[in-house]
Design a protein around this motif. Sequence first.
Motif, PDB file in Angstrom:
ATOM      1  N   GLU A  60       0.938  -1.349   0.074  1.00 13.19           N
ATOM      2  CA  GLU A  60       0.010  -0.004  -0.054  1.00 13.19           C
ATOM      3  C   GLU A  60       0.820   1.176  -0.069  1.00 13.19           C
ATOM      4  OE1 GLU A  60      -3.873   0.587   2.682  1.00 13.19           O
ATOM      5  OE2 GLU A  60      -2.327   1.685   3.488  1.00 13.19           O
ATOM      6  N   ALA A  61       0.518   2.178  -0.975  1.00  5.82           N
ATOM      7  CA  ALA A  61       1.231   3.614  -1.020  1.00  5.82           C
ATOM      8  C   ALA A  61       0.497   4.488  -0.475  1.00  5.82           C
ATOM      9  CB  ALA A  61       1.447   4.000  -2.411  1.00  5.82           C
ATOM     10  N   ALA A  73      -1.577   9.044  -4.082  1.00  9.61           N
ATOM     11  CA  ALA A  73      -0.654   7.905  -4.075  1.00  9.61           C
ATOM     12  C   ALA A  73      -1.037   6.726  -4.894  1.00  9.61           C
ATOM     13  CB  ALA A  73      -0.242   7.452  -2.849  1.00  9.61           C
ATOM     14  N   SER A  74      -0.379   6.028  -5.921  1.00  2.00           N
ATOM     15  CA  SER A  74      -0.891   4.803  -6.240  1.00  2.00           C
ATOM     16  C   SER A  74       0.425   3.952  -6.450  1.00  2.00           C
ATOM     17  CB  SER A  74      -1.299   5.106  -7.754  1.00  2.00           C
ATOM     18  OG  SER A  74      -0.214   5.510  -8.660  1.00  2.00           O
ATOM     19  N   TYR A 116       5.646   3.330  -7.261  1.00  2.00           N
ATOM     20  CA  TYR A 116       5.075   4.316  -6.705  1.00  2.00           C
ATOM     21  C   TYR A 116       4.881   5.338  -7.630  1.00  2.00           C
ATOM     22  CZ  TYR A 116       8.650   6.106  -4.394  1.00  2.00           C
ATOM     23  OH  TYR A 116      10.225   6.710  -3.931  1.00  2.00           O
ATOM     24  N   SER A 117       3.770   6.319  -7.571  1.00  2.00           N
ATOM     25  CA  SER A 117       3.617   7.517  -7.820  1.00  2.00           C
ATOM     26  C   SER A 117       2.856   8.487  -7.095  1.00  2.00           C
ATOM     27  CB  SER A 117       3.045   7.548  -9.600  1.00  2.00           C
ATOM     28  OG  SER A 117       1.860   6.899  -9.533  1.00  2.00           O
ATOM     29  N   GLY A 118       2.542   9.805  -7.623  1.00  2.00           N
ATOM     30  CA  GLY A 118       1.877  10.539  -6.670  1.00  2.00           C
ATOM     31  C   GLY A 118       2.632  11.191  -5.613  1.00  2.00           C
ATOM     32  N   LEU A 119       2.091  11.800  -4.644  1.00  2.00           N
ATOM     33  CA  LEU A 119       2.776  12.282  -3.641  1.00  2.00           C
ATOM     34  C   LEU A 119       2.819  11.200  -2.485  1.00  2.00           C
ATOM     35  CD1 LEU A 119       1.571  16.097  -3.496  1.00  2.00           C
ATOM     36  CD2 LEU A 119       3.773  15.281  -3.922  1.00  2.00           C
TER      37      LEU A 119
END
Length: 157
Positions: A85-86, A91-92, A128-131
């Motif tokens: 889990e991110a 977050a993804s 992962y991506s996003g903040l």
Amino acid sequence: MKNRSKALAGAVLAVGLIVAGATSAQAFSGSRSVTLPGTNINLQANAWSQSVLSGGRADFATSSKATVNGSAKSVATIKNTATIEARGVNASISVPGGVSVGGSASAKSLSWTNNNAWISDLGGTASYSGLTVSVHANSAAFAVHQGVKNYVDVWSW
């Protein structure tokens, strides 16, 4: 002058110990165990995830283990389910072979089942991506031995 040298040497040693301690504590981890009812078989779930994120990738490892008095004990079925889990804003996470959990882009799950074995484990690298502030792993252990079942899970925090 001698006192200054000793004070400087002491300060350098203290900073070195702090840095050494900081670099060795760069992971989140957890472990929990239960006993299969009516047996002396211990079922353990273990989870580990990287605590310092960099470059959009995070390593993880999970395992399910069956033991008796600390020694490996083969059971009919032992399964490990890893959920990665991110956490953060938008977050993804992506895990090779992973399936979305509850339709969420921020959590993926995968599992592995072994028969007539004492361990089932999973590990790899998630993207992962996003903040993304942190990436955590959950390890869910499930075992069956002579018709007796049990389950335990743990997060790497």
